[in-house]
Design a protein around this motif. Structure first.
Motif, short mmCIF file in Angstrom:
data_model
loop_
_atom_site.label_atom_id
_atom_site.label_comp_id
_atom_site.label_asym_id
_atom_site.label_seq_id
_atom_site.Cartn_x
_atom_site.Cartn_y
_atom_site.Cartn_z
N LEU A 91 0.83 -1.21 0.00
CA LEU A 91 0.00 0.00 0.00
C LEU A 91 0.86 1.26 0.00
O LEU A 91 0.52 2.25 -0.65
CB LEU A 91 -0.93 0.00 1.21
N GLY A 92 1.99 1.21 0.72
CA GLY A 92 2.87 2.37 0.73
C GLY A 92 3.40 2.68 -0.65
O GLY A 92 3.48 3.84 -1.06
N LEU A 93 3.75 1.64 -1.40
CA LEU A 93 4.23 1.83 -2.77
C LEU A 93 3.14 2.42 -3.65
O LEU A 93 3.36 3.41 -4.36
CB LEU A 93 4.71 0.50 -3.33
N VAL A 94 1.96 1.83 -3.61
CA VAL A 94 0.86 2.27 -4.47
C VAL A 94 0.48 3.72 -4.19
O VAL A 94 0.40 4.56 -5.11
CB VAL A 94 -0.36 1.35 -4.29
N PHE A 95 0.28 4.05 -2.91
CA PHE A 95 -0.16 5.40 -2.57
C PHE A 95 0.95 6.43 -2.76
O PHE A 95 0.67 7.57 -3.16
CB PHE A 95 -0.68 5.43 -1.13
N SER A 96 2.18 6.06 -2.49
CA SER A 96 3.28 7.01 -2.66
C SER A 96 3.49 7.35 -4.13
O SER A 96 3.67 8.52 -4.48
CB SER A 96 4.57 6.43 -2.07
N VAL A 97 3.47 6.34 -4.99
CA VAL A 97 3.63 6.59 -6.42
C VAL A 97 2.43 7.39 -6.95
O VAL A 97 2.60 8.34 -7.73
CB VAL A 97 3.76 5.25 -7.18
N ALA A 98 1.23 7.02 -6.53
CA ALA A 98 0.03 7.74 -6.97
C ALA A 98 0.08 9.20 -6.55
O ALA A 98 -0.23 10.11 -7.33
CB ALA A 98 -1.22 7.07 -6.42
N MET A 99 0.51 9.45 -5.29
CA MET A 99 0.58 10.82 -4.80
C MET A 99 1.65 11.61 -5.55
O MET A 99 1.45 12.79 -5.87
CB MET A 99 0.87 10.82 -3.30
N ALA A 100 2.78 10.99 -5.84
CA ALA A 100 3.84 11.66 -6.59
C ALA A 100 3.36 12.03 -8.00
O ALA A 100 3.64 13.13 -8.49
CB ALA A 100 5.07 10.77 -6.66
N ILE A 101 2.63 11.13 -8.63
CA ILE A 101 2.11 11.41 -9.98
C ILE A 101 1.10 12.55 -9.93
O ILE A 101 1.11 13.46 -10.78
CB ILE A 101 1.48 10.14 -10.57
#
Length: 309
Positions: A91-101
């Motif tokens: 979840l940290g990977l998914v949300f961090s990448v999504a937030m960065a995008i």
């Protein structure tokens, strides 16, 4: 030897830049490795000092490791540590990448910096403060959530006595605190992508989602793999503050909040066995090292250029 010194002189500026970090690693990562021998001893402190105490303490072999696993809590703490960290990694990977995008797509860059700063601030809060924040929401008498539930005619919930809710609470709190920090790495990588690639995609008629899927994510994959491999290396480590401070060390929640780190802390506080604590740290380090090597080996077989080493 002469070639070595020539390289040192040639790269002296770079070496001076990494010197503070090298000194920190030497004193706090490599020098303490000598003390891992305490994991195999019944450590007893004497007035001669720490190192002399290790030398004079009784050798007990694997007894400290048996303490970790020869009890009813071994399965619970291992399960909780592994499952929570797996969820945090995914979840940290998914949300961090999504937030960065999302931040990279904001047209108003001043607003993007404001959002980024607001997301980054929770990372600097100590878990003690975060624990009090959580208590202000979950308190039985004056907690905000119970007041909202009361407004809908629902009976207040004793959050610190109901274990069923805490896996979700801990995951939510962990993501809230860490996403802003983790997204900075991915945001920096996105900003480094050549803009001409997006322009070419736009000329070909690619939508915004197609640009993200075919340009952004493929170019982010190396840093995603590296960050994931590093996280896998700490999969047997739990964030002590999250699992101890946020649930307020409530005994009724141990079935879902007790992890290796909190278990060792409570054991050390009760028995004072430094050898057992050292054994737990050594166990976590060895397992993490093996997992990183295996994960990196798998990545090298799939894509050699994306491997960590």
């Amino acid at each position: 030897m002469a070639a070595f010194f020539r390289n040192v002189i040639k790269n002296k500026v770079m070496l001076f830049m990494v010197l503070p970090g090298a000194i920190w690693f030497f004193f706090f990562s490599y020098l303490p490795l000598v003390g891992t021998v305490a994991a195999f001893k019944q450590y007893r402190f004497n007035r001669e000092g720490f190192w002399a105490s290790i030398y004079t303490s009784k050798w007990v072999g694997w007894d400290n490791f048996k303490f970790l696993f020869n009890n009813n809590d071994a399965y619970v703490i291992t399960r909780n540590t592994l499952l929570y960290n797996l969820v945090f990694i995914i979840l940290g990977l998914v949300f961090s990448v999504a937030m960065a995008i999302l931040l990279s797509e904001l047209i108003n860059k001043r607003l993007a910096k404001l959002y980024q700063t607001g997301m980054f601030l929770p990372y600097f809060l100590s878990w003690v403060i975060v624990g009090y924040f959580a208590f202000s929401f979950l308190s039985m008498d004056r907690g905000m959530l119970n007041q909202i539930l009361a407004g809908f005619g629902i009976e207040p919930i004793q959050w610190y006595s109901e274990a069923a809710y805490w896996p979700y609470i801990l995951i939510l709190v962990s993501l809230w605190k860490a996403i802003g920090y983790n997204s900075v790495v991915y945001l920096a990588s996105i900003l480094g992508i050549d803009k001409s690639l997006y322009e070419a995609a736009m000329i070909d008629g690619a939508s915004k989602w197609q640009q993200i899927r075919n340009v952004t994510l493929p170019l982010l994959s190396p840093i995603i793999i590296i960050m994931t491999l590093l996280a896998v290396g700490r999969i047997f480590y739990a964030d002590f503050g999250l699992f101890y401070q946020v649930p307020r060390d409530s005994g009724t929640l141990y079935s879902v909040t007790n992890v290796i780190d909190t278990y060792v802390y409570r054991g050390l506080k009760t028995t004072g066995e430094i050898g057992m604590s050292t054994a737990a740290g050594l166990y976590q380090s060895v397992v993490g090292f093996v997992l990183v090597i295996l994960s990196n080996y798998v990545v090298r077989k799939i894509d050699k250029d994306s491997a960590l080493f």
